[in-house]
Design an enzyme around this catalytic site. Structure first.
Site, PDB file in Angstrom:
ATOM      1  N   ASP A 140      16.568  24.532   2.114  1.00 47.16           N
ATOM      2  CA  ASP A 140      15.217  24.039   1.828  1.00 47.16           C
ATOM      3  C   ASP A 140      14.790  24.550   0.460  1.00 47.16           C
ATOM      4  O   ASP A 140      15.614  24.965  -0.358  1.00 47.16           O
ATOM      5  CB  ASP A 140      14.266  24.547   2.925  1.00 47.16           C
ATOM      6  CG  ASP A 140      13.137  23.581   3.200  1.00 47.16           C
ATOM      7  OD1 ASP A 140      12.269  23.429   2.340  1.00 47.16           O
ATOM      8  OD2 ASP A 140      13.136  22.990   4.302  1.00 47.16           O
ATOM      9  N   HIS A 180       7.109  24.718   1.623  1.00 47.43           N
ATOM     10  CA  HIS A 180       7.905  24.036   2.642  1.00 47.43           C
ATOM     11  C   HIS A 180       8.910  24.953   3.330  1.00 47.43           C
ATOM     12  O   HIS A 180       8.975  25.053   4.565  1.00 47.43           O
ATOM     13  CB  HIS A 180       8.625  22.837   1.989  1.00 47.43           C
ATOM     14  CG  HIS A 180       9.191  21.882   2.983  1.00 47.43           C
ATOM     15  ND1 HIS A 180      10.475  21.970   3.445  1.00 47.43           N
ATOM     16  CD2 HIS A 180       8.623  20.811   3.602  1.00 47.43           C
ATOM     17  CE1 HIS A 180      10.702  20.993   4.300  1.00 47.43           C
ATOM     18  NE2 HIS A 180       9.594  20.266   4.415  1.00 47.43           N
ATOM     19  N   SER A 338       9.863  17.389   9.367  1.00 49.10           N
ATOM     20  CA  SER A 338      10.320  18.686   8.876  1.00 49.10           C
ATOM     21  C   SER A 338       9.833  19.814   9.773  1.00 49.10           C
ATOM     22  O   SER A 338      10.481  20.849   9.897  1.00 49.10           O
ATOM     23  CB  SER A 338       9.808  18.931   7.452  1.00 49.10           C
ATOM     24  OG  SER A 338      10.582  18.249   6.513  1.00 49.10           O
TER      25      SER A 338
END
Length: 925
Positions: A140, A180, A338
């Site tokens: 990620d 994220h 996600s």
């Protein structure tokens, strides 16, 4: 598959120059967050979906020494492409050659509460499995390694954006320019119970940060592939890929295949394009990758979650609170596939902890087969196989039995409905609860979805039988049919006692509130239903053990928990003690009298009397009065009277009393004390010859065998061989054996100490008692080696000895055995027996005397040492002084020999007629 350079170049030419691979500008594609709005070709930031565009950079996938390597390089024209391909092929086995693309994340976060852990049983699973020992790689953006909720949750990874190690302890890794990666890591592994932030779904896992995207959220597909391979090579068990691309990249596909072959599970977000063009995303669409769609808090499909045949599973992904990366204390709420993906990855990590040897294929199959089916039956393009069920998935590998439920009770409501209730098992993997009847399952109840007690109405249980109470319990059953111990209702009686009684035990206990009755279980077999305490268990024989336990009837037919077992021995069934015991003095003795026991219905079979703690005298059970004679005048004694019946000796009563005055009642003009030492000689013709101060009171016409003086010395009895008794002077007739069928002739006679009774002795050892004489036993039922010849009474008058011709001695009542000549070889047989204060003497027919616990005073052989044996008299009787100081021996010709302090006052040796023999010496000793 190995490519030649020519084939690789042909494929690249199509890609670079024919426009096969490019994605239209602004297209958003991968991962699992909110779908992003259209974006220009430049990378976009912060979300869970990935886009790929064509690039002048080429990617070659090469296997070198068995390991995959991904080589990137910029090319300018066909000649440069040929050069790059040739160099890549020289490194090893060329597997793929393709243009690189760009990957990005898009997001549309919403702030919300953390609801997922309320709706999914991750915390319950964590009680047994929290992912400890499992490494999950987060491929990620960068992770904020210094975040307060990730302390201790990370291991070092790699940064492919900056091509350097991702040192989780380095100061420059404490925060991240993008949220994220940190959000994904927090969903997985935020540390619990640390006083800050949130709780991860698998809080024991270690997160391995693999940075493949810059903070902008767009990056190289090749770096994604490199990141997956790096994770495989560095111990990752599960790889979370919350990003993606619309391009079916060979390098990505091969990296995924390598992970599969190395036993590493890959889970990827399906994308957030469900409300848009719904494009297929990679690596989620690869067959060995678990493709994850998103649902909301109601379990409904999130409208932006990509739909397609490649969807494998769904997870919670809307309004998910987790970590941000901008500071070490930032929290963010995002939505997207996600966010759903790390919940699936967490489930895989928990499964891997529970089943470290399971294959990736088996874990994938178990995850999908245990999912809660949503939408169309079976797999569908919206939910895949359904919504994850962490408890069922992990429970499929958990071999430990679940914990039992708690607080089992029986509750009666106001309307009279009776229900079983219990608190659910704390174990995460309970599929159902079984209701058991005495340990055997009889019904099943599905485990509830919500917390709180479970209740089942008793009326719905057809197996309930009010007439046959049983113990109902509850046990938990998990997904692999492991069963917990049975939990029973906690209500149970207290204070259980078991006390012995007469052929019974008495069971008592404290009451239980609300009980409708009780069940007493005896010896793990018999159950009795009773209303209340106490309960009597009747049992015999005495001494046998009875074990009981008690349970309350909580409702008709429903038992609570049994008490622990308690035991007691059955008591004896015995008569009570005599009542009203009294004592009246009589001359030289005491007359005792008593009444039946009060409150006892046990029959009295025998009465036992003792004086001064001595041996007990046995009387018939119906006896209620007894005269104890032979006592010193006006002496004080302690008497006890005991009843015997049922199982043995029962109650006893005692009394202290004085004996009466001297029992010798002298004849008119005669001093009875002066008679001591006098005697009569009895002949077989029935003639009585007085010697000393006594008088001739008469004889019998017939064959006499024995006689005895009265206690006063003023009378005597004579008995013949047929058992006929004649009395003279103050002697009274109390009966005889003349009318009995005797087994042997009468050979001896003995008076009681009171003079109010006597015993007759047969040659077979049979004893016959008359008057106040008490029968203590005989040898009449025995097979004797020699006939019995004489008897003597104990000093107390409460027993006697018998002696046989071989010198065998038999003791009865309080008579004590002191020895015998039964084991000796005698020259002549034993013919008589005399008693001293602590023992006795035996005399043989040749005049030999044997003393046992009394002094030896001499014998005829010692008295007449020069007399030939043939000329010695045949001895018939020995009679001793009461104090043991001497004895007299009677010969058959009427001779009387004295020894010790005994004095021979005369004999009849010269006055017997022809054929007449002396047979007994009636001695007043």
């Amino acid at each position: 598959m190995t490519l030649t350079v020519r084939a690789a170049l042909a494929a690249i030419s199509l890609s670079l120059f024919s426009g096969v691979m490019p994605v239209p500008a602004g297209a958003s594609t991968v991962s699992g967050g909110l779908p992003a709005p259209p974006v220009p070709p430049a990378p976009s930031t912060a979300g869970p979906s990935t886009a790929v565009e064509s690039s002048p950079e080429l990617v070659a996938v090469v296997r070198v020494d068995g390991e995959l390597e991904i080589i990137s390089g910029e090319v300018d024209g066909l000649a440069d492409t040929v050069r790059f391909a040739t160099e890549a092929a020289s490194e090893g086995e060329l597997l793929a050659l393709e243009p690189d693309g760009t990957a990005s994340i898009d997001s549309d976060p919403l702030r919300s509460r953390q609801w997922v852990l309320d709706g999914f049983p991750f915390e319950a699973v964590n009680a047994d499995h929290d992912g400890s020992g499992v490494i999950v790689a987060v491929v990620d953006t960068a992770v904020a390694a210094g975040h307060e909720d990730l302390v201790g949750a990370l291991v070092d990874g790699w940064d492919f954006v900056e091509d350097r190690a991702f040192d989780v302890s380095a100061p420059d890794r404490a925060t991240s320019g993008a949220d994220h990666g940190s959000h994904v890591a927090g969903i997985l592994a935020a540390r619990p119970d640390n006083g800050v932030g949130i709780r991860g779904a698998a809080p024991g896992v270690k997160v391995q940060p693999i940075r493949v995207l810059p903070d902008s959220g767009s990056g190289s597909v090749a770096d994604v592939a490199r990141g997956i391979l790096w994770a495989v090579d560095h111990g990752a068990d599960v790889i979370n890929v919350s990003l993606g691309t619309i391009a079916d990249s060979t390098s990505l596909r091969l990296a995924i295949g390598e992970a599969e072959s190395r036993g590493v599970a890959v889970v990827a977000s399906a994308g957030n394009n469900g409300a848009g063009d719904n494009r297929t995303w990679f690596p989620a669409a690869y067959p060995t990758v678990l493709s994850v769609g998103a649902t909301d808090s109601g379990g409904e499909h999130w409208f932006r979650s990509t739909v397609g045949s490649f969807i494998d599973i769904s997870g919670p992904g809307v309004g998910v609170l987790s970590l941000g990366g901008s500071t070490t204390g930032t929290y963010r709420t995002f939505s997207g596939t996600s966010m759903a993906t790390p919940y699936v990855a967490a489930t895989l990590a928990l499964m891997r902890e529970a089943a470290p040897a399971a294959s990736v294929a088996d874990i994938r199959s178990t995850l999908t087969s245990t999912a809660t089916d949503l939408g169309d039956p079976g797999r569908d393009p919206v939910y895949g196989y359904g919504l994850i069920d962490p408890a069922a998935a992990v429970g499929a590998y958990d071999t430990a039995a679940p914990s039992p439920p708690t607080t089992v009770s029986v509750v009666t409501s106001a309307d009279g409905t009776v229900a079983f209730t219990w608190q659910p098992s704390p174990s995460f993997d309970v599929r159902e609860y079984e209701i058991t009847r005495d340990g055997v399952p009889v019904a099943a109840v599905a485990a509830p979805d919500s917390p709180g007690p479970v209740a089942v109405a008793v009326s719905t249980l057809p197996f309930l039988d009010p007439d046959t109470p049983a113990q109902y319990g509850v046990r938990a059953v998990d997904f692999t049919d492991n069963r917990s111990a049975v939990a029973l209702p906690e209500a149970r009686p207290g204070g259980l006692t078991v006390s012995p009684g007469a052929h019974e035990v008495v069971v008592a206990w404290d009451p239980v509130a609300g009980a409708v009755g009780y069940v007493v279980e005896t010896d793990s077999a018999t159950r009795d239903q009773v209303a209340a305490s106490p309960f009597v268990v009747e049992r015999s024989p005495a001494g046998s053990e009875v074990t009981v336990r008690v349970a309350a009837l909580l409702a008709p037919g429903v038992l609570g928990s049994f008490t622990d077992q308690a035991s007691a021995a059955v008591g004896e069934l015995l008569p009570g003690a005599p009542t009203g015991l009294g004592a009246d003095p009589v001359p030289g003795g005491v007359v005792l009298h008593w009444d039946d026991p009060v409150g006892s219905d046990v029959p009295v079979d025998e009465v036992r009397i003792a004086i001064d703690g001595g041996a007990e005298v046995s009387l018939d059970g119906s006896t209620r009065t007894y005269e104890w004679g032979g006592l010193s005048p006006e002496s004080t004694h302690e008497f006890t009277v005991r009843f015997v019946g049922g199982d043995g000796p029962g109650g006893v009563a005692g009394i202290v009393a004085d004996a009466g005055a001297d029992p010798r009642l002298p004849l008119e003009g005669v001093d009875s004390q002066a008679l001591s030492g006098s005697y009569w000689i009895l002949t077989d013709a029935g003639r009585v010859v007085p010697v000393g101060g006594v008088e001739n009171l008469g004889g019998v016409a017939g064959r006499a065998v024995a006689g005895a003086p009265t206690a006063s010395g003023a009378g005597y009895w004579i008995v013949d061989g047929d058992g006929r008794v004649s009395e003279f002077g103050d002697a009274r007739h109390f009966g005889d054996a003349s009318n009995l069928a005797l087994k042997g002739p009468i050979v001896a006679m003995a008076p009681t100490r009171t003079g109010r009774g006597y015993w007759l002795l047969g040659s077979d050892g049979g004893v016959f008692s008359f008057g106040d004489a008490v029968f203590h036993g005989s040898t009449g039922g025995l097979v004797l080696d020699a006939p019995v010849v004489d008897m003597a009474v104990t000093p107390s008058g409460n027993g006697y000895w018998l002696v046989a011709r071989d010198g065998g001695v038999f003791s009865f009542g309080d008579a004590v055995f002191h020895g015998s000549t039964g084991g000796l070889v005698l020259d002549e047989p034993v013919v008589s027996f005399a008693v001293g204060p602590s023992g006795y003497w035996l005399v043989a027919s040749d005049g030999g005397v044997f003393a046992f616990d009394v002094p030896f005073h001499g014998s005829i052989r010692g008295l007449l040492p020069d007399t030939p044996a043939a000329d010695l008299p045949e001895v018939l009787r020995v009679r001793g002084r009461a104090d043991g100081s001497g004895y007299l021996v009677l010969g058959d010709r009427g001779e009387v020999f004295s020894f010790g302090a005994a004095t021979a006052l005369g004999d009849v040796s010269g006055s017997l007629t022809d054929g007449e023999r002396a047979v007994d010496l009636l001695y007043i000793g």
